[in-house]
Design an enzyme around this catalytic site. Sequence first.
Site, PDB file in Angstrom:
ATOM      1  N   SER A  20      -5.043   9.944 -48.315  1.00 22.71           N
ATOM      2  CA  SER A  20      -6.406   9.023 -48.475  1.00 22.71           C
ATOM      3  C   SER A  20      -6.267   7.883 -49.106  1.00 22.71           C
ATOM      4  O   SER A  20      -5.536   7.860 -50.191  1.00 22.71           O
ATOM      5  CB  SER A  20      -7.610  10.185 -49.150  1.00 22.71           C
ATOM      6  OG  SER A  20      -8.555   9.125 -49.593  1.00 22.71           O
ATOM      7  N   GLU A  64      -5.536  16.725 -35.979  1.00 22.33           N
ATOM      8  CA  GLU A  64      -6.950  16.198 -35.759  1.00 22.33           C
ATOM      9  C   GLU A  64      -6.718  15.243 -34.540  1.00 22.33           C
ATOM     10  O   GLU A  64      -7.633  15.304 -33.631  1.00 22.33           O
ATOM     11  CB  GLU A  64      -7.397  15.625 -36.863  1.00 22.33           C
ATOM     12  CG  GLU A  64      -7.867  16.556 -37.823  1.00 22.33           C
ATOM     13  CD  GLU A  64      -8.055  15.745 -39.263  1.00 22.33           C
ATOM     14  OE1 GLU A  64      -9.265  16.196 -39.861  1.00 22.33           O
ATOM     15  OE2 GLU A  64      -7.566  14.982 -39.792  1.00 22.33           O
ATOM     16  N   THR A 120     -13.633  36.831 -33.831  1.00 21.56           N
ATOM     17  CA  THR A 120     -14.417  36.283 -32.699  1.00 21.56           C
ATOM     18  C   THR A 120     -15.454  35.705 -33.263  1.00 21.56           C
ATOM     19  O   THR A 120     -16.073  36.139 -34.491  1.00 21.56           O
ATOM     20  CB  THR A 120     -14.829  37.636 -31.725  1.00 21.56           C
ATOM     21  OG1 THR A 120     -15.819  38.397 -32.414  1.00 21.56           O
ATOM     22  CG2 THR A 120     -13.550  38.355 -31.196  1.00 21.56           C
ATOM     23  N   HIS A 121     -15.997  34.855 -32.518  1.00 22.67           N
ATOM     24  CA  HIS A 121     -17.248  33.967 -33.176  1.00 22.67           C
ATOM     25  C   HIS A 121     -17.045  33.319 -34.623  1.00 22.67           C
ATOM     26  O   HIS A 121     -17.797  33.089 -35.477  1.00 22.67           O
ATOM     27  CB  HIS A 121     -18.519  34.938 -33.356  1.00 22.67           C
ATOM     28  CG  HIS A 121     -18.902  35.555 -32.007  1.00 22.67           C
ATOM     29  ND1 HIS A 121     -19.724  35.255 -31.142  1.00 22.67           N
ATOM     30  CD2 HIS A 121     -18.441  37.015 -31.414  1.00 22.67           C
ATOM     31  CE1 HIS A 121     -19.749  36.118 -30.046  1.00 22.67           C
ATOM     32  NE2 HIS A 121     -19.103  37.099 -30.595  1.00 22.67           N
ATOM     33  N   LYS A 175      -4.087   3.757 -12.460  1.00 21.05           N
ATOM     34  CA  LYS A 175      -2.636   3.763 -13.355  1.00 21.05           C
ATOM     35  C   LYS A 175      -3.043   3.876 -14.844  1.00 21.05           C
ATOM     36  O   LYS A 175      -2.177   4.810 -15.480  1.00 21.05           O
ATOM     37  CB  LYS A 175      -1.955   2.498 -13.029  1.00 21.05           C
ATOM     38  CG  LYS A 175      -1.180   2.581 -11.708  1.00 21.05           C
ATOM     39  CD  LYS A 175      -0.443   1.533 -11.140  1.00 21.05           C
ATOM     40  CE  LYS A 175      -0.576   1.716  -9.742  1.00 21.05           C
ATOM     41  NZ  LYS A 175      -1.862   1.706  -8.892  1.00 21.05           N
ATOM     42  N   LYS A 214      -5.547  13.993 -51.697  1.00 22.61           N
ATOM     43  CA  LYS A 214      -5.498  14.476 -50.145  1.00 22.61           C
ATOM     44  C   LYS A 214      -4.234  14.789 -49.530  1.00 22.61           C
ATOM     45  O   LYS A 214      -3.527  13.623 -49.481  1.00 22.61           O
ATOM     46  CB  LYS A 214      -6.472  13.429 -49.420  1.00 22.61           C
ATOM     47  CG  LYS A 214      -8.069  13.563 -50.216  1.00 22.61           C
ATOM     48  CD  LYS A 214      -8.691  14.898 -49.371  1.00 22.61           C
ATOM     49  CE  LYS A 214      -9.378  14.566 -48.181  1.00 22.61           C
ATOM     50  NZ  LYS A 214     -10.151  15.670 -47.728  1.00 22.61           N
ATOM     51  N   ASN A 248       0.544  -1.155   0.019  1.00 24.63           N
ATOM     52  CA  ASN A 248       0.005  -0.045   0.079  1.00 24.63           C
ATOM     53  C   ASN A 248       1.057   1.256   0.057  1.00 24.63           C
ATOM     54  O   ASN A 248       0.582   2.271  -0.744  1.00 24.63           O
ATOM     55  CB  ASN A 248      -0.815   0.056   1.051  1.00 24.63           C
ATOM     56  CG  ASN A 248      -2.099  -1.099   1.257  1.00 24.63           C
ATOM     57  OD1 ASN A 248      -1.993  -1.874   0.176  1.00 24.63           O
ATOM     58  ND2 ASN A 248      -2.663  -1.302   2.205  1.00 24.63           N
ATOM     59  N   GLN A 270      -6.334   0.492  -8.041  1.00 23.45           N
ATOM     60  CA  GLN A 270      -5.215   0.172  -8.737  1.00 23.45           C
ATOM     61  C   GLN A 270      -5.911   0.611 -10.341  1.00 23.45           C
ATOM     62  O   GLN A 270      -5.041   0.934 -11.322  1.00 23.45           O
ATOM     63  CB  GLN A 270      -5.676  -1.304  -8.947  1.00 23.45           C
ATOM     64  CG  GLN A 270      -4.620  -2.128 -10.192  1.00 23.45           C
ATOM     65  CD  GLN A 270      -4.620  -3.781  -9.854  1.00 23.45           C
ATOM     66  OE1 GLN A 270      -3.872  -4.028  -9.095  1.00 23.45           O
ATOM     67  NE2 GLN A 270      -4.966  -4.582 -10.688  1.00 23.45           N
TER      68      GLN A 270
HETATM   69  N1  ARG Z   1      -1.555  -3.197  -8.129  1.00 25.72           N
HETATM   70  C1  ARG Z   1      -1.908  -2.546  -6.751  1.00 25.72           C
HETATM   71  C2  ARG Z   1      -2.488  -1.042  -7.110  1.00 25.72           C
HETATM   72  O1  ARG Z   1      -2.045  -0.693  -8.258  1.00 25.72           O
HETATM   73  C3  ARG Z   1      -0.879  -2.427  -5.694  1.00 25.72           C
HETATM   74  C4  ARG Z   1      -1.019  -2.533  -4.410  1.00 25.72           C
HETATM   75  C5  ARG Z   1      -1.684  -3.803  -4.059  1.00 25.72           C
HETATM   76  N2  ARG Z   1      -2.001  -3.530  -2.694  1.00 25.72           N
HETATM   77  C6  ARG Z   1      -2.693  -4.608  -1.830  1.00 25.72           C
HETATM   78  N3  ARG Z   1      -3.079  -4.728  -0.788  1.00 25.72           N
HETATM   79  N4  ARG Z   1      -3.493  -5.417  -2.628  1.00 25.72           N
HETATM   80  O2  ARG Z   1      -2.943  -0.456  -6.265  1.00 25.72           O
END
Ligand code: ARG
Length: 437
Positions: free
Chosen positions: A278, A291, A156-157, A326, A284, A111, A323
């Site tokens: 294209s 874009e 503007t606009h 990420k 093109k 953690n 989790q």
């Molecule tokens: N993969 C977990 C996360 O990204 C890591 C921490 C996991 N901790 C746990 N007590 N299972 O949050």
Amino acid sequence: MKKKLWGGRFKKSQDPEFEEFSSSIHFDYVLAKYDVSGSIAHAKMLGKCGIIPKRDAASIVKGLAVILKAIQSGKFIYDFTAEDIHTNIQNALERKIGKPALKLHTARSRNDQVALDTRMYCKDRALELYDLIVGLQKGLIYFAKKNKGVIIPGLTHTQHAQPVLLATHIGAYVEMLERDKMKLHYAFHAADAMPLGACALAGTSLKIDRKYVARELGFAKLCENTMDAVSDRDFVIEMLEAASLISMHLSRLASDLILWATPEFGFIEIDQKFCTGSSIMPQKVNPDFLELVRGMGGRTYGNLLAVLTMMKGLPLTYNRDMQFDKQPLFDSVGKVSKALSIFARMIKGVSVNRANIERALLDESLYATDLAEYLVAKGVDSRQAHSIVGKLVASTLEKKKRISGLTLAELKKFSEKFEKDAFKLLDPKVSVARKRK
Ligand code: ARG
């Protein structure tokens, strides 16, 4: 079942589909170098404080240094069957140095470990994005300088408004990016607190030295509350906000350039290196890079909203829900950094078509505000001046005449205050010069 950092309590092996569902190695492997650096500092501290034998600490540090080198040189072979990057590194270390590796996870939980890794990632990437923004600002300034003195119809606009320097238009984006740098500065500081020592949520009875670890890893301060340390993801949200703002600004710049590159405008031409063709229409040359940048905001805002929503209502402290911070984080940071890097090169190669711009500047309605201000300077009140010039513009348009084609007597029919010098105002250079302080 793959070797886990837990299991003693379990009598059954994991459901294989759930095991795959819960695994994070296929995305959190990008945290590898931070995980190892964090572990090196942690192991040194454990040895220094006498929590584990100095010899074991030294062997852990040595083993991790080899792993770090392999990661940095791209030679580390990730085990994509491991539960997460923390498990992967722990197992790799065990294979390398044997028993002492079992002492590394003393006074630590995943953690606080994952909070540390993610904070280190955010700090690094905030600095990187900052530098990339500086690079784009330089590119924009180069482009503005190369086209010094070029005046365009300001909108503007999306309608003709008043003439402005191209440099002023481009300078607006330099300002936006300057604010993005402030935002990144803030995001960096939000991440710059060291969470290790919080362990699972309650800290540890072992006599650790958190300040030492913070110093080793270059953190400015410590996370003060152990429960906040493992449950805080504000720093992730700060990064996602920064990425969202940057992509919003980039999307506006992309939009302006796309508009200017249309045949209807024809103000600029975009280097083919940043365009695509294209598969059916042979003629093109499409501004695909711009874009993609314009569309990117949808993705970065989505990522921000995903994490905000994931965190909403979460009880303290760490929950596995987290989790899901990420992939959005890595995605937004990755996309925005690539966009900034490419944009800095692309903008330098934009060529300006002055003839087309000059043609657009022939629209005399662009000088209406200057004519109204001319009258105001002569004592006409601003509402009346507005109305006089409005009628002048409407009348010339109706009669298919140009204001510059009127005689002074004809002009005076709209206001006695008009004199010969009023005609001088129908000029982009004069218009711009009169506004300079
Ligand atoms: N993969 C977990 C996360 O990204 C890591 C921490 C996991 N901790 C746990 N007590 N299972 O949050």
